[in-house]
Design a protein around this motif. Sequence first.
Motif, short mmCIF file in Angstrom:
data_model
loop_
_atom_site.label_atom_id
_atom_site.label_comp_id
_atom_site.label_asym_id
_atom_site.label_seq_id
_atom_site.Cartn_x
_atom_site.Cartn_y
_atom_site.Cartn_z
N TRP A 174 -19.87 -11.82 3.42
CA TRP A 174 -20.33 -13.16 3.07
C TRP A 174 -21.83 -13.25 3.28
O TRP A 174 -22.35 -12.75 4.26
CB TRP A 174 -19.63 -14.21 3.92
N ARG A 175 -22.50 -13.93 2.35
CA ARG A 175 -23.93 -14.21 2.49
C ARG A 175 -24.11 -15.72 2.48
O ARG A 175 -23.69 -16.41 1.55
CB ARG A 175 -24.70 -13.59 1.33
N TYR A 176 -24.73 -16.21 3.51
CA TYR A 176 -25.03 -17.64 3.62
C TYR A 176 -26.54 -17.80 3.55
O TYR A 176 -27.28 -17.12 4.25
CB TYR A 176 -24.51 -18.21 4.95
N ASP A 177 -27.00 -18.72 2.68
CA ASP A 177 -28.43 -18.96 2.49
C ASP A 177 -28.82 -20.30 3.08
O ASP A 177 -28.10 -21.29 2.94
CB ASP A 177 -28.77 -18.98 0.99
N ALA A 184 -25.57 -10.58 10.70
CA ALA A 184 -26.96 -10.13 10.70
C ALA A 184 -27.84 -11.14 9.99
O ALA A 184 -27.48 -11.64 8.93
CB ALA A 184 -27.08 -8.77 10.01
N PHE A 185 -28.99 -11.44 10.60
CA PHE A 185 -30.01 -12.28 9.98
C PHE A 185 -30.85 -11.44 9.04
O PHE A 185 -31.10 -10.26 9.30
CB PHE A 185 -30.97 -12.85 11.04
N SER A 186 -31.34 -12.05 7.96
CA SER A 186 -32.37 -11.39 7.15
C SER A 186 -33.69 -11.45 7.93
O SER A 186 -33.80 -12.15 8.92
CB SER A 186 -32.51 -12.09 5.79
N ARG A 187 -34.68 -10.71 7.46
CA ARG A 187 -35.95 -10.67 8.20
C ARG A 187 -36.61 -12.04 8.30
O ARG A 187 -37.24 -12.35 9.29
CB ARG A 187 -36.89 -9.66 7.57
N ASP A 188 -36.47 -12.87 7.26
CA ASP A 188 -37.08 -14.19 7.30
C ASP A 188 -36.12 -15.26 7.84
O ASP A 188 -36.45 -16.44 7.86
CB ASP A 188 -37.61 -14.60 5.92
N LEU A 239 -20.77 -21.57 10.03
CA LEU A 239 -20.67 -21.22 8.62
C LEU A 239 -19.29 -20.66 8.33
O LEU A 239 -18.81 -19.79 9.04
CB LEU A 239 -21.73 -20.16 8.29
N SER A 240 -18.66 -21.18 7.29
CA SER A 240 -17.32 -20.70 6.96
C SER A 240 -17.06 -20.86 5.46
O SER A 240 -17.79 -21.56 4.77
CB SER A 240 -16.26 -21.46 7.76
N HIS A 241 -16.01 -20.21 5.02
CA HIS A 241 -15.54 -20.32 3.64
C HIS A 241 -14.03 -20.33 3.68
O HIS A 241 -13.42 -19.66 4.52
CB HIS A 241 -16.06 -19.15 2.80
N ARG A 242 -13.40 -21.06 2.80
CA ARG A 242 -11.94 -21.20 2.84
C ARG A 242 -11.21 -19.88 2.65
O ARG A 242 -10.09 -19.70 3.10
CB ARG A 242 -11.47 -22.23 1.81
N ILE A 254 -27.87 -15.09 6.21
CA ILE A 254 -27.04 -14.41 7.20
C ILE A 254 -25.95 -13.68 6.44
O ILE A 254 -25.32 -14.25 5.54
CB ILE A 254 -26.42 -15.40 8.20
N LEU A 255 -25.77 -12.42 6.77
CA LEU A 255 -24.69 -11.62 6.21
C LEU A 255 -23.61 -11.45 7.27
O LEU A 255 -23.92 -11.20 8.43
CB LEU A 255 -25.19 -10.24 5.77
N CYS A 256 -22.36 -11.59 6.84
CA CYS A 256 -21.23 -11.45 7.75
C CYS A 256 -20.20 -10.52 7.12
O CYS A 256 -19.88 -10.66 5.94
CB CYS A 256 -20.56 -12.80 8.01
N GLY A 257 -19.71 -9.59 7.91
CA GLY A 257 -18.65 -8.69 7.45
C GLY A 257 -17.37 -9.04 8.17
O GLY A 257 -17.35 -9.19 9.39
N GLY A 258 -16.29 -9.18 7.40
CA GLY A 258 -15.03 -9.60 7.99
C GLY A 258 -13.94 -8.55 7.97
O GLY A 258 -14.00 -7.58 7.21
N GLN A 259 -12.96 -8.76 8.80
CA GLN A 259 -11.81 -7.88 8.89
C GLN A 259 -11.00 -7.90 7.59
O GLN A 259 -10.30 -6.95 7.28
CB GLN A 259 -10.94 -8.31 10.06
N ASP A 260 -11.13 -8.97 6.82
CA ASP A 260 -10.41 -9.10 5.57
C ASP A 260 -11.08 -8.37 4.41
O ASP A 260 -10.61 -8.44 3.28
CB ASP A 260 -10.20 -10.57 5.22
#
Length: 123
Positions: free
Chosen positions: A105-108, A87-91, A74-77, A95-101
């Motif tokens: 990000w939330r990916y569904d 981190a995964f959600s319970r279901d 999973l990525s974004h430009r 996925i939530l991702c925290g970046g150094q920048d």
Amino acid sequence: MRYVNGCLLSKSINGRMEYWDPSNEQSIRSFRVKTGENHCRFDVSLDEAYFCVGTSRGSAVIYKLETGKVMVELSHRRSTKAVRCCAFSRDSRQILCGGQDGFIWRYDYIDDATLDLWAAWRK
């Protein structure tokens, strides 16, 4: 480190993850992950079938624990620096991702039926 299915999953900063049997201290599976030199907290899905980990290039990778295969990256430009936490959600549908920048990000997960429905709306 994290207990998964009664075994131990550990990550080092050199791009390796090990799945260990703690009773006999033997490696069950070794993963070569695409993290680069990255200090990232990984997460395991609630059903303990998948794990996700961030990379130094700003993406998150999901692996299947049983086979060691990459399921998706999973990525974004705009995400160009290291992902430090996933981190995964319970279901396991997000996925939530925290970046150094400084981005979070939330990916569904969107199933094929929903994608087909959205495509019909555009027509």
